[in-house]
Enzyme design. Structure first.
Site, PDB file in Angstrom:
ATOM      1  N   GLY A  45      43.397  66.544  11.822  1.00  0.00           N
ATOM      2  CA  GLY A  45      44.830  66.488  12.019  1.00  0.00           C
ATOM      3  C   GLY A  45      45.205  65.167  12.660  1.00  0.00           C
ATOM      4  CD  GLN A  50      46.810  62.255  17.289  1.00  0.00           C
ATOM      5  OE1 GLN A  50      47.117  63.099  16.470  1.00  0.00           O
ATOM      6  NE2 GLN A  50      45.569  62.076  17.715  1.00  0.00           N
ATOM      7  CB  CYS A  89      42.368  64.571  20.731  1.00  0.00           C
ATOM      8  SG  CYS A  89      43.939  63.822  20.296  1.00  0.00           S
ATOM      9  CG  LEU A  90      41.310  61.710  15.268  1.00  0.00           C
ATOM     10  CD1 LEU A  90      42.087  61.438  13.982  1.00  0.00           C
ATOM     11  CD2 LEU A  90      39.831  61.394  15.089  1.00  0.00           C
ATOM     12  CG  HIS A 131      45.242  69.386  18.668  1.00  0.00           C
ATOM     13  ND1 HIS A 131      44.255  69.381  19.630  1.00  0.00           N
ATOM     14  CD2 HIS A 131      45.504  68.081  18.390  1.00  0.00           C
ATOM     15  CE1 HIS A 131      43.945  68.116  19.916  1.00  0.00           C
ATOM     16  NE2 HIS A 131      44.687  67.317  19.167  1.00  0.00           N
ATOM     17  CD  GLU A 132      47.042  66.921  15.114  1.00  0.00           C
ATOM     18  OE1 GLU A 132      47.703  65.958  15.563  1.00  0.00           O
ATOM     19  OE2 GLU A 132      45.806  66.987  15.229  1.00  0.00           O
ATOM     20  CG  HIS A 135      49.351  65.006  19.441  1.00  0.00           C
ATOM     21  ND1 HIS A 135      48.970  64.162  20.459  1.00  0.00           N
ATOM     22  CD2 HIS A 135      48.202  65.450  18.868  1.00  0.00           C
ATOM     23  CE1 HIS A 135      47.647  64.087  20.498  1.00  0.00           C
ATOM     24  NE2 HIS A 135      47.157  64.864  19.551  1.00  0.00           N
TER      25      HIS A 135
END
Length: 191
Positions: A45, A50, A89-90, A131-132, A135
């Site tokens: 994701g 991000q 997480c990226l 999760h996304e 953000h």
């Protein structure tokens, strides 16, 4: 096109994102670039904050390998049943923590064509969506876990950013010094 992924400590990750005003070619291209970036980074994701864009949009690809785009999403329902799962997480590379979340969600959003849809998701896809979605509200997964772990992680990333900035300043100073020496040599040749 592969985009740069913002890291913990960058302000955009803590901002509440603005709705996408219009689903147009620019947004469609951004969605494609985000999907490409997510796959390139081995992610499942990726939210617009991000990649430095404070807009309400994310992409996801769970274990079914379907690439999905969510524009102006709204989670309208979550299950009472919850489960723990180790998240990463990226934007916080190589840091993982067990996070408790609902196992099922219902989300409404627009797709990359601007068409509304409703999706009932469970398992990994439900977790990715939550999760996304977080953000988009400036919430990171570490905020949902152990407070001490979150503080330690933020401190580590702050130190990393400070070290990177110091190295960049040193590199710039060295480049200026070399440029000055080269300019002085050229000036001697001209005389």
């Amino acid at each position: 096109m592969i985009l740069n992924i913002t890291k913990l400590g960058e302000e955009v990750l803590r901002q509440k994102a603005e709705p996408v005003a219009e689903v147009n070619d620019e947004i469609r291209q951004l969605a494609n670039d985000m999907l490409e970036t997510m796959v390139d980074a081995d992610g499942v994701g990726l939210a617009a904050p991000q990649i430095g864009k404070s807009i309400r949009m994310f992409v996801a690809m769970a274990d079914d390998d379907v690439k999905r785009v969510f524009i102006n999403p709204q989670i309208i329902k979550t299950s009472e049943e919850v489960a723990d799962y180790e998240e990463g997480c990226l934007s916080i590379p190589q840091v993982y923590e067990s996070i408790t979340r609902p196992v099922r969600v219902t989300v409404q959003a627009l797709n990359e064509k601007g068409r509304p849809f409703t999706l009932d998701a469970d398992g990994l896809l439900a977790r990715i969506i939550q999760h996304e979605y977080d953000h988009l509200d400036g919430i990171l997964y570490i905020d949902r876990g152990d407070k001490a772990f979150a503080e330690k992680t933020e401190a580590q990333f702050k130190k990393r950013a400070e070290r990177a900035a110091e190295k960049a300043r040193e590199k710039e100073a060295k480049a200026r010094k070399i440029a000055a020496k080269l300019a002085a040599k050229e000036a001697k040749k001209v005389k």
